[in-house]
Scaffold this motif. Structure first.
Motif, PDB file in Angstrom:
ATOM      1  N   THR A 166       0.833   4.884  -0.192  1.00  0.00           N
ATOM      2  CA  THR A 166       1.109   4.106   1.013  1.00  0.00           C
ATOM      3  C   THR A 166       0.810   4.951   2.238  1.00  0.00           C
ATOM      4  N   THR A 167       1.213   4.490   3.414  1.00  0.00           N
ATOM      5  CA  THR A 167       0.900   5.150   4.676  1.00  0.00           C
ATOM      6  C   THR A 167       1.491   6.553   4.745  1.00  0.00           C
ATOM      7  N   THR A 168       0.880   7.432   5.552  1.00  0.00           N
ATOM      8  CA  THR A 168       1.383   8.799   5.720  1.00  0.00           C
ATOM      9  C   THR A 168       2.416   8.910   6.828  1.00  0.00           C
ATOM     10  N   ALA A 169       2.594   7.850   7.627  1.00  0.00           N
ATOM     11  CA  ALA A 169       3.623   7.893   8.674  1.00  0.00           C
ATOM     12  C   ALA A 169       4.991   8.014   8.004  1.00  0.00           C
ATOM     13  N   TRP A 170       5.737   9.049   8.389  1.00  0.00           N
ATOM     14  CA  TRP A 170       6.929   9.414   7.647  1.00  0.00           C
ATOM     15  C   TRP A 170       7.955   8.271   7.610  1.00  0.00           C
ATOM     16  N   THR A 171       8.250   7.700   8.773  1.00  0.00           N
ATOM     17  CA  THR A 171       9.259   6.640   8.820  1.00  0.00           C
ATOM     18  C   THR A 171       8.822   5.427   8.010  1.00  0.00           C
TER      19      THR A 171
ATOM     20  N   LEU B  37       3.216  -4.789  -6.101  1.00  0.00           N
ATOM     21  CA  LEU B  37       2.561  -3.688  -5.381  1.00  0.00           C
ATOM     22  C   LEU B  37       1.176  -4.094  -4.895  1.00  0.00           C
ATOM     23  N   LEU B  38       0.443  -4.840  -5.706  1.00  0.00           N
ATOM     24  CA  LEU B  38      -0.904  -5.268  -5.312  1.00  0.00           C
ATOM     25  C   LEU B  38      -0.865  -6.200  -4.106  1.00  0.00           C
ATOM     26  N   ASN B  39       0.211  -6.943  -3.949  1.00  0.00           N
ATOM     27  CA  ASN B  39       0.321  -7.879  -2.835  1.00  0.00           C
ATOM     28  C   ASN B  39       1.065  -7.303  -1.638  1.00  0.00           C
ATOM     29  N   HIS B  40       1.510  -6.050  -1.758  1.00  0.00           N
ATOM     30  CA  HIS B  40       2.248  -5.425  -0.644  1.00  0.00           C
ATOM     31  C   HIS B  40       1.256  -4.979   0.423  1.00  0.00           C
ATOM     32  N   PRO B  41       1.486  -5.302   1.700  1.00  0.00           N
ATOM     33  CA  PRO B  41       0.498  -4.981   2.745  1.00  0.00           C
ATOM     34  C   PRO B  41       0.325  -3.489   3.018  1.00  0.00           C
ATOM     35  N   LEU B  42       1.302  -2.668   2.659  1.00  0.00           N
ATOM     36  CA  LEU B  42       1.219  -1.238   2.961  1.00  0.00           C
ATOM     37  C   LEU B  42       0.924  -0.382   1.733  1.00  0.00           C
ATOM     38  N   ILE B  43       0.566  -1.002   0.624  1.00  0.00           N
ATOM     39  CA  ILE B  43       0.189  -0.250  -0.574  1.00  0.00           C
ATOM     40  C   ILE B  43      -1.330  -0.278  -0.693  1.00  0.00           C
ATOM     41  N   GLY B  44      -1.942   0.893  -0.870  1.00  0.00           N
ATOM     42  CA  GLY B  44      -3.398   0.989  -0.952  1.00  0.00           C
ATOM     43  C   GLY B  44      -3.916   0.472  -2.285  1.00  0.00           C
ATOM     44  N   THR B  45      -4.655  -0.625  -2.252  1.00  0.00           N
ATOM     45  CA  THR B  45      -5.197  -1.195  -3.495  1.00  0.00           C
ATOM     46  C   THR B  45      -6.473  -0.501  -3.947  1.00  0.00           C
ATOM     47  N   ASP B  46      -7.015   0.397  -3.103  1.00  0.00           N
ATOM     48  CA  ASP B  46      -8.165   1.196  -3.535  1.00  0.00           C
ATOM     49  C   ASP B  46      -7.732   2.549  -4.090  1.00  0.00           C
ATOM     50  N   GLN B  47      -6.418   2.730  -4.237  1.00  0.00           N
ATOM     51  CA  GLN B  47      -5.862   3.942  -4.829  1.00  0.00           C
ATOM     52  C   GLN B  47      -5.209   3.582  -6.165  1.00  0.00           C
TER      53      GLN B  47
END
Length: 451
Positions: free
Chosen positions: A379-384, A347-357
């Motif tokens: 992660t992002t709020t974009a539904w898709t 998860l820490l290395n995933h580009p779409l997971i917020g590491t400041d959360q």
């Protein structure tokens, strides 16, 4: 009859003389009734013509001035035809000014016409005032209402008050009574009016509470558990809140429904820019075991990013409890703890997971069907994209958990049972006994997995 209709001043006499002269020319002299009809028609027609000319002149000048400014307010003023609606008051005022030329001051018909014109003037004045109120509300809503507060209910109340005042004034003009007397009489009907306008009053109060407490904006995604509403708020008025569901159906409810019951507003999620993933998978408890050197070495070779964690944990000899928001949370004591550490790094290395959360991979309370492992991240709020990231993570878990000697829980099916052909006898002619199931193959209690 002529004395009641035709005024006695010089203008009326001059006009009547010319009417008689015109009637003489066409051979209709001494027809008093026709003279009176033409006289009134000329006065009213002249008043209408003068009123129309004045209205058109004022409108032309006002539109030219507004077009020269070319501002958003000016364009809205023309789009809503505010000037046109306000200009309707000019013709009745002109007719009221010229009407005494058509009648004597003590004429009964003059009083009837004046009452009708007074009522008409009050009505067109109300139309103009409501047009101005709508224009002001639209400007405030577009320019200053940055939070999309539900202000339409206030506009509806203002428009309703204007028409209520118009009705009272019009009745007082027709019955020739003071408006104060009518208001006194209406006080007797106050209880009945409260019952009739109950929804309107409750909607007004609810609208004030929604706006004052910043509970609802147009464009918010809300979920109302007591109804089928689950979508975007499109309109908030005095009597209705319109919500467009995700299947494009429209749900309409009174505003006080949102005050009397609880509802979920997703505005905080949208404004923060992060949406939470909180989902669990269930591992079969029979497959959880202590980690040996063979398993640790295998994981270090398969996943090089885990080698440093395993090496540091071996040296430390005890788990590391880091209180940070996004840290590696795991151990090398069990294969499940090792898998927790792997998923934290993933998860820490995933580009779409917020590491400041907040990022958590935690073991939940064991159940009769296994041990749940919950992932908590943002992660992002974009539904898709949100659904794609969430699916990707849990597909990855299903694919790699076997490398850690773990197995996801599934209810028994035909593929889990080895069928022994009982009809094949051994050398002594006795049927072959079925193989005894292993401990990990023992059937589990058929309980539904937790989410």
């Amino acid at each position: 009859m002529a004395n009641e209709i035709i005024a006695s001043h010089q203008v009326a006499g001059w006009l009547l003389t010319n009417i008689k002269h015109c009637l003489d020319l066409i051979g209709l002299n001494h027809d008093k009734t026709l003279e009176e009809v033409i006289y009134v028609a000329v006065i009213v027609g002249a008043a209408l013509l003068i009123g129309w000319l004045i209205r058109r002149g004022i409108l032309w000048g006002a539109r030219k001035y507004v077009q020269m400014r070319d501002s958003p307010g000016a364009r809205l003023l023309l789009k809503q035809r505010v000037l046109t609606k306000c200009s309707h008051i000019i013709p009745p005022l002109v007719i009221l000014a010229l009407l005494p030329f058509a009648f004597d001051s003590d004429s009964k018909l003059l009083k009837i016409f004046e009452k009708c014109l007074y009522v008409y003037t009050v009505v067109v004045t109300a139309i103009g005032i409501n047009a101005l109120l709508t224009f002001i509300w639209t400007r405030i809503d577009e320019r200053d209402n940055t939070k999309n507060l539900p202000l339409k209910g206030i506009l509806n109340i203002a428009v309703g008050l204007v028409w209520a005042i118009v009705v009272i004034i019009a009745i007082s003009i027709l019955v020739d009574k003071s408006p104060a007397m009518l208001l006194t009489g209406l006080g007797v009907l106050a209880s009945a009016l409260l019952l009739v306008f109950k929804d309107t009053i409750l909607g007004f109060v609810a609208g004030i509470q929604l706006s004052e407490n910043d509970m609802l904006h147009v464009g918010d995604w809300i979920v109302v558990p007591s109804t089928i509403a689950n979508g975007i708020v499109e309109d908030v008025s005095l009597t209705a809140v319109k919500v467009r569901n995700w299947d494009n159906t429209i749900v309409t409810m009174p505003p006080y429904t949102l005050i009397s019951t609880s509802f979920q507003n997703w505005r905080g999620m949208s404004s923060s820019g992060w949406r939470q993933i909180c989902r669990s998978v269930i591992f079969d408890s029979y497959y959880i075991k202590r980690c040996d050197d063979e398993l640790l070495d295998k994981i270090s070779k398969l996943y090089p990013q885990m080698a440093s964690f395993i090496e540091e944990s071996r040296k430390r000899g005890k788990p590391n409890y880091d209180p940070g928001l996004a840290t590696v949370n795991g151990t090398i004591e069990t294969n499940l703890g090792l898998f927790r550490a792997y998923m934290c790094q993933y998860l820490l290395n995933h580009p779409l997971i917020g590491t400041d959360q907040q990022i958590l991979v935690r073991v939940m309370v064991p159940t009769g069907v296994g041990i749940p492992l919950q992932l908590w991240c943002f992660t992002t709020t974009a539904w898709t994209a949100y659904e794609a990231v969430q699916s990707e993570i849990f597909e990855h878990i299903a694919a790699v958990c076997s490398d850690f000697d773990l197995q996801l829980f599934n209810y028994p099916s035909g593929t889990d049972t080895e069928i022994i052909e009982m009809h094949n006898p051994d050398s002594d002619g006795a049927p072959v006994a079925p193989a005894m199931p292993k401990a990990q193959d023992a059937p589990k209690a058929p309980q539904a997995p937790t989410a």
